[in-house]
Design a protein around this motif. Sequence first.
Motif, mmCIF file in Angstrom:
data_model
loop_
_atom_site.group_PDB
_atom_site.id
_atom_site.type_symbol
_atom_site.label_atom_id
_atom_site.label_comp_id
_atom_site.label_asym_id
_atom_site.label_seq_id
_atom_site.Cartn_x
_atom_site.Cartn_y
_atom_site.Cartn_z
ATOM 1 N N ARG A 180 0.828 -1.218 0.000
ATOM 2 C CA ARG A 180 0.000 0.000 0.000
ATOM 3 C C ARG A 180 0.854 1.257 0.000
ATOM 4 N NH1 ARG A 180 -5.013 -1.194 4.244
ATOM 5 N NH2 ARG A 180 -6.014 -2.827 2.998
ATOM 6 N N ARG A 181 2.033 1.177 0.578
ATOM 7 C CA ARG A 181 2.914 2.350 0.592
ATOM 8 C C ARG A 181 3.426 2.704 -0.791
ATOM 9 N NH1 ARG A 181 3.857 0.450 5.998
ATOM 10 N NH2 ARG A 181 5.326 -1.158 5.356
ATOM 11 N N TRP A 182 3.336 1.768 -1.739
ATOM 12 C CA TRP A 182 3.728 2.085 -3.109
ATOM 13 C C TRP A 182 2.774 3.094 -3.741
ATOM 14 C CZ3 TRP A 182 3.990 -3.796 -4.650
ATOM 15 C CH2 TRP A 182 5.055 -4.386 -3.965
ATOM 16 N N LEU A 183 1.621 3.279 -3.134
ATOM 17 C CA LEU A 183 0.636 4.236 -3.661
ATOM 18 C C LEU A 183 0.934 5.673 -3.248
ATOM 19 C CD1 LEU A 183 -2.653 2.241 -2.890
ATOM 20 C CD2 LEU A 183 -1.328 2.245 -5.018
ATOM 21 N N LEU B 274 2.357 -3.476 -20.871
ATOM 22 C CA LEU B 274 3.692 -3.401 -20.258
ATOM 23 C C LEU B 274 4.758 -3.706 -21.300
ATOM 24 C CD1 LEU B 274 3.059 -5.122 -16.805
ATOM 25 C CD2 LEU B 274 3.863 -2.770 -17.146
ATOM 26 N N ASP B 275 5.665 -2.778 -21.506
ATOM 27 C CA ASP B 275 6.725 -2.934 -22.506
ATOM 28 C C ASP B 275 8.063 -2.787 -21.794
ATOM 29 O OD1 ASP B 275 8.152 -3.176 -24.810
ATOM 30 O OD2 ASP B 275 7.724 -1.154 -25.550
ATOM 31 N N LEU B 276 8.625 -3.916 -21.370
ATOM 32 C CA LEU B 276 9.844 -3.939 -20.582
ATOM 33 C C LEU B 276 10.807 -4.978 -21.152
ATOM 34 C CD1 LEU B 276 8.058 -3.965 -17.105
ATOM 35 C CD2 LEU B 276 9.252 -2.011 -18.122
ATOM 36 N N HIS C 70 5.651 -13.856 -15.023
ATOM 37 C CA HIS C 70 5.835 -12.767 -15.984
ATOM 38 C C HIS C 70 7.074 -13.024 -16.845
ATOM 39 C CE1 HIS C 70 9.335 -10.778 -14.129
ATOM 40 N NE2 HIS C 70 8.793 -11.069 -12.944
ATOM 41 N N PRO C 71 7.187 -12.367 -18.000
ATOM 42 C CA PRO C 71 8.289 -12.642 -18.931
ATOM 43 C C PRO C 71 9.454 -11.655 -18.860
ATOM 44 C CG PRO C 71 6.587 -11.417 -20.065
ATOM 45 C CD PRO C 71 6.117 -11.554 -18.633
ATOM 46 N N PHE C 72 9.474 -10.774 -17.863
ATOM 47 C CA PHE C 72 10.406 -9.658 -17.891
ATOM 48 C C PHE C 72 11.716 -9.969 -17.180
ATOM 49 C CE2 PHE C 72 6.047 -7.755 -17.845
ATOM 50 C CZ PHE C 72 6.020 -7.469 -19.205
ATOM 51 N N ALA C 73 12.743 -9.200 -17.517
ATOM 52 C CA ALA C 73 14.074 -9.438 -16.963
ATOM 53 C C ALA C 73 14.174 -9.004 -15.514
ATOM 54 C CB ALA C 73 15.124 -8.709 -17.809
ATOM 55 N N MET C 74 13.363 -8.060 -15.081
ATOM 56 C CA MET C 74 13.459 -7.568 -13.712
ATOM 57 C C MET C 74 12.750 -8.487 -12.736
ATOM 58 S SD MET C 74 10.721 -4.414 -13.457
ATOM 59 C CE MET C 74 11.682 -3.404 -14.566
ATOM 60 N N SER C 75 13.141 -8.380 -11.474
ATOM 61 C CA SER C 75 12.483 -9.137 -10.419
ATOM 62 C C SER C 75 11.077 -8.607 -10.187
ATOM 63 C CB SER C 75 13.284 -9.022 -9.116
ATOM 64 O OG SER C 75 12.543 -9.521 -8.016
ATOM 65 N N SER C 76 10.181 -9.502 -9.790
ATOM 66 C CA SER C 76 8.823 -9.067 -9.458
ATOM 67 C C SER C 76 8.826 -8.078 -8.300
ATOM 68 C CB SER C 76 7.952 -10.274 -9.111
ATOM 69 O OG SER C 76 8.470 -10.972 -7.986
ATOM 70 N N ALA C 77 9.859 -8.113 -7.449
ATOM 71 C CA ALA C 77 9.962 -7.151 -6.344
ATOM 72 C C ALA C 77 10.090 -5.725 -6.879
ATOM 73 C CB ALA C 77 11.148 -7.492 -5.455
ATOM 74 N N LEU D 60 6.563 -0.865 -9.869
ATOM 75 C CA LEU D 60 6.590 -0.154 -11.146
ATOM 76 C C LEU D 60 5.225 -0.197 -11.825
ATOM 77 C CD1 LEU D 60 8.310 1.310 -13.323
ATOM 78 C CD2 LEU D 60 8.744 -0.959 -14.326
ATOM 79 N N MET D 61 4.517 -1.315 -11.682
ATOM 80 C CA MET D 61 3.204 -1.458 -12.303
ATOM 81 C C MET D 61 2.202 -0.446 -11.755
ATOM 82 S SD MET D 61 3.020 -5.631 -12.488
ATOM 83 C CE MET D 61 1.239 -5.665 -12.622
ATOM 84 N N VAL D 62 2.365 -0.042 -10.506
ATOM 85 C CA VAL D 62 1.483 0.979 -9.940
ATOM 86 C C VAL D 62 1.590 2.263 -10.752
ATOM 87 C CG1 VAL D 62 1.058 2.429 -7.914
ATOM 88 C CG2 VAL D 62 1.571 0.001 -7.615
ATOM 89 N N LYS D 63 2.799 2.644 -11.069
ATOM 90 C CA LYS D 63 3.020 3.895 -11.784
ATOM 91 C C LYS D 63 2.750 3.773 -13.279
ATOM 92 C CE LYS D 63 6.633 5.234 -8.491
ATOM 93 N NZ LYS D 63 8.079 5.533 -8.298
ATOM 94 N N GLU D 64 3.127 2.623 -13.861
ATOM 95 C CA GLU D 64 3.053 2.478 -15.310
ATOM 96 C C GLU D 64 1.657 2.125 -15.819
ATOM 97 O OE1 GLU D 64 5.530 3.015 -17.572
ATOM 98 O OE2 GLU D 64 6.692 3.817 -15.914
ATOM 99 N N VAL D 65 0.948 1.240 -15.080
ATOM 100 C CA VAL D 65 -0.350 0.780 -15.586
ATOM 101 C C VAL D 65 -1.464 0.855 -14.538
ATOM 102 C CG1 VAL D 65 0.568 -0.664 -17.438
ATOM 103 C CG2 VAL D 65 0.311 -1.630 -15.144
ATOM 104 N N GLY D 66 -1.168 1.429 -13.370
ATOM 105 C CA GLY D 66 -2.211 1.605 -12.367
ATOM 106 C C GLY D 66 -2.736 0.308 -11.782
ATOM 107 N N ILE D 67 -1.856 -0.672 -11.602
ATOM 108 C CA ILE D 67 -2.234 -1.961 -11.015
ATOM 109 C C ILE D 67 -1.415 -2.183 -9.760
ATOM 110 C CG2 ILE D 67 -2.216 -4.480 -11.302
ATOM 111 C CD1 ILE D 67 -2.554 -3.993 -14.322
#
Length: 394
Positions: free
Chosen positions: A18-21, A389-391, A328-335, A340-347
């Motif tokens: 929640r603090r990510w918000l 998401l384009d990462l 997920h298929p991305f190179a970064m950790s889900s952590a 990042l998804m909060v800022k990029e796609v509002g999830i």
Amino acid sequence: MTLPRTATTFPPPVMEARRWLDGVKFPVDRPLINVSQAAPVEPPHPDMRQAMADAVLADDSVHLYGPVLGMPELRTELAARTAGIYGGKVNAEQVAITSGCNQAFAAAIATLCAEGDEVIVPVPWYFNHKMWLDMAGVATVPLACARDMLPDPWDAAKRINSRTRAIVLVTPNNPTGLEYPDDLITAFYDLCKSRGIALIVDETYRDFHSSTDIPHSLFKRSDWDETLIHLYSFSKAYRLTGHRVGALIASPARLAEVEKFLDTVAICPNQVGQHAALWGMQNLDQWLSGERDEILTRRAAISTHMPALEAQGWRLMGLGGYFAYLEHPFAMSSADLAPLMVKEVGILCLPGTMFYPTDLVAGTRQLRIAFANLDADGIATLFARLTTLDLPRA
């Protein structure tokens, strides 16, 4: 210097997420989609709320301490319902009502474990179980699941030693949503029985099981309470999250020990919540069936929209209860991906790293989606945003 118990574990993951918000503004045409917490956000059924209000106004006893192990009427009703669902034998003396299912787990561990004992828990795990074991001074032994996300009883057998006191199963699982088949649960039961340890089965999401068959056959065993400790929650079925009503079903001898724990923590479960749970079981079967149907509709919507993500390299690892568990298929950790998804796609969702010990990397590719508060249209929007998401790819 010895650390206090609370310092031996991690911060509550949902509160951390929640603090990510903080400081993030969401456009009017792209409001936040919060799929981080598996709890109903709507209040109880109106008739239940009226029954609760009537109890508050007309029954003076709801404002006083009640029996430590819960209202006798509620214990009797839950015993009968459990016996009916599983086709076994359960009596009121084997039922304790607790202040939520988390307290039921804490009470079970308190009756089983001493300092330095061990409990085997499949990973990904329900993080509150891990937190309590940490604070109880109990070592959590992770049991890694294969790609099918099902724990292996034979692998668990290799981890049992003289300090092992229990194995914990959650079905339908949190975080994966998977419903463990009866033969798998039975194999764990037989293993625990043969080694003289407890099998704790947490069925918080039982009422949203996709099958109409019995979830498992353990209650049909004549001596089930010598091995099985069953946990249940009224919160999800009847939208009673704020009233904290759960249950623990075990042997009368174990409940005598549970009573010691409960009496020193909360003295008794919430009286109004207990009245609500009892009223719900006696009056809301048809409504609860409709709630289950709606959850299954939303589950089907996940399956419908998943191919679009699969085409981008995502994988559905588990689906059921309130959860979809994704790779997920991305190179970064889900952590890093989840905030990042909060800022990029509002999830807002939880990363798989919150469900694993820090030395296991599997969670870095995983995300938990708690979809129970999204209707079919909301799920369509969720998946549409995920496809944007384009990462960099792994």
